[in-house]
Scaffold this active site. Structure first.
Site, short mmCIF file in Angstrom:
data_model
loop_
_atom_site.label_atom_id
_atom_site.label_comp_id
_atom_site.label_asym_id
_atom_site.label_seq_id
_atom_site.Cartn_x
_atom_site.Cartn_y
_atom_site.Cartn_z
N HIS A 30 39.53 41.91 39.89
CA HIS A 30 39.44 42.23 41.21
C HIS A 30 40.66 42.53 41.88
CE1 HIS A 30 39.75 38.13 41.04
NE2 HIS A 30 40.25 37.84 42.39
N HIS A 40 42.97 41.00 43.83
CA HIS A 40 43.82 39.87 44.40
C HIS A 40 45.13 39.83 43.75
CE1 HIS A 40 40.33 37.50 46.63
NE2 HIS A 40 40.80 38.52 47.12
N ASP A 65 46.80 37.68 42.51
CA ASP A 65 47.25 36.95 41.41
C ASP A 65 46.59 37.33 40.19
OD1 ASP A 65 44.89 35.94 42.92
OD2 ASP A 65 44.68 34.28 41.50
N HIS A 66 45.90 38.56 40.07
CA HIS A 66 45.13 39.16 39.16
C HIS A 66 45.80 40.41 38.61
CE1 HIS A 66 41.73 36.03 39.34
NE2 HIS A 66 42.45 35.94 40.51
N HIS A 74 33.05 37.33 45.81
CA HIS A 74 34.43 36.94 46.01
C HIS A 74 35.37 38.15 46.62
CE1 HIS A 74 38.34 34.82 45.39
NE2 HIS A 74 38.77 35.92 44.62
N ASP A 87 37.37 35.48 39.32
CA ASP A 87 36.91 34.33 40.29
C ASP A 87 35.80 34.25 40.77
OD1 ASP A 87 39.73 34.05 40.11
OD2 ASP A 87 40.40 34.65 42.02
N HIS A 125 40.99 30.51 36.63
CA HIS A 125 41.75 29.45 37.31
C HIS A 125 41.35 28.04 36.75
CE1 HIS A 125 43.62 31.46 40.73
NE2 HIS A 125 42.78 32.26 40.40
#
Ligand code: ZN
Ligand code: FE
Length: 259
Positions: free
Chosen positions: A56, A58, A60-61, A116, A133, A171
């Protein structure tokens, strides 16, 4: 049949895992939020980058895609959700696509699991699930772009995979998820056991991920919205009898946000 490749978790930021699927020669990187730690890992192990898989959009990905590609010249396919706009993706995919990685003899089914984010996808090869996530160890992701109904449907889809499927989420949230789960189901013996084991694992500085679908079915409250004990807890929290399992899920997710 177990896959030929092994999986290593490269820690990133505070609590992210960037999963690196590899043999002795090739590597596939899932959700590189940062470039540097992955580049160092590939270099240390003499691995050539075969592909990048994104779940996805975001930061942090996806934040490390560009840097990773810069250090690995040549065409490296970057797979990611067809329904999201992400720079660097060259192979937009969605259900029922399959992603083949000939370098590792691997093939992944793409699963649409919105909730999410609106276009979130997972990759499953029959043995291992990379779910970003959406499903966490003993928890689930926040609803940033989806409805409880969508997320509950996505989690049902993952819960229906074989129980021995290894679950690689993105995570290390397990201990805080377990604390919440124990508030929901104080009498769940499998959950008590998981709490002891996970605390010990973290004390030794090891990841609690992967888990398995079977363990999640027995201990993750978000996969247990049909359980009388879970429904009872929601009833006493909200003062109202939930109308269906989506309402149970919605109430749990809401409560977790402020837990
Ligand atoms: Zn996310
Ligand atoms: Fe994340």
């Amino acid at each position: 049949m177990s896959p030929r490749y092994q999986v290593s978790g490269v820690p990133a930021f505070n609590d992210n895992y960037i999963w690196v699927l590899h043999d002795n020669h090739h590597a596939v990187v899932v959700d590189p939020g940062e470039g540097f730690p992955v580049i160092r890992f590939l270099k240390e192990h003499g691995l050539a980058l075969a592909a990048i898989l994104i779940t996805h959009h975001h930061g942090d990905h996806v934040g490390g895609i560009e840097e990773l590609l810069e250090t690995h010249p040549g065409p490296v396919p970057v797979y990611g959700p067809r329904r999201e706009t992400i720079g660097g993706i060259t192979r937009p995919v969605g259900e029922p696509d399959t992603v083949s990685i000939p370098e590792l003899d691997a093939a992944f089914h793409v699963l649409d699991i919105p909730g999410h984010t609106a276009g979130h996808i997972a990759y499953w090869d029959g043995t291992r699930l990379f779910c970003g996530d959406t499903l966490f160890a003993c928890g689930c992701g926040r609803l940033f772009e989806g409805t409880p109904d969508q997320m509950a449907t996505s989690l049902d889809k993952l819960a229906a995979l074989p129980e021995n499927t290894e679950v690689y989420c993105a995570h290390e949230y397990t201990l805080s998820n377990i604390a919440f789960a124990r508030a929901v189901e104080p009498d769940n013996a499998a959950l008590q056991q998981r709490a002891v084991e996970a605390a010990d694992t973290r004390r030794r500085g090891l990841p609690t991920v992967p888990s398995t679908i079977g363990l999640e079915l027995r201990t993750n409250p978000f996969l247990r919205c049909h359980e009388p004990a879970v429904i009872q807890t929601v009833l006493s929290q909200t003062g109202a009898q939930p109308t269906d399992s989506v309402a149970v899920f919605a109430a749990l997710r809401q409560w977790k946000n402020t837990f």
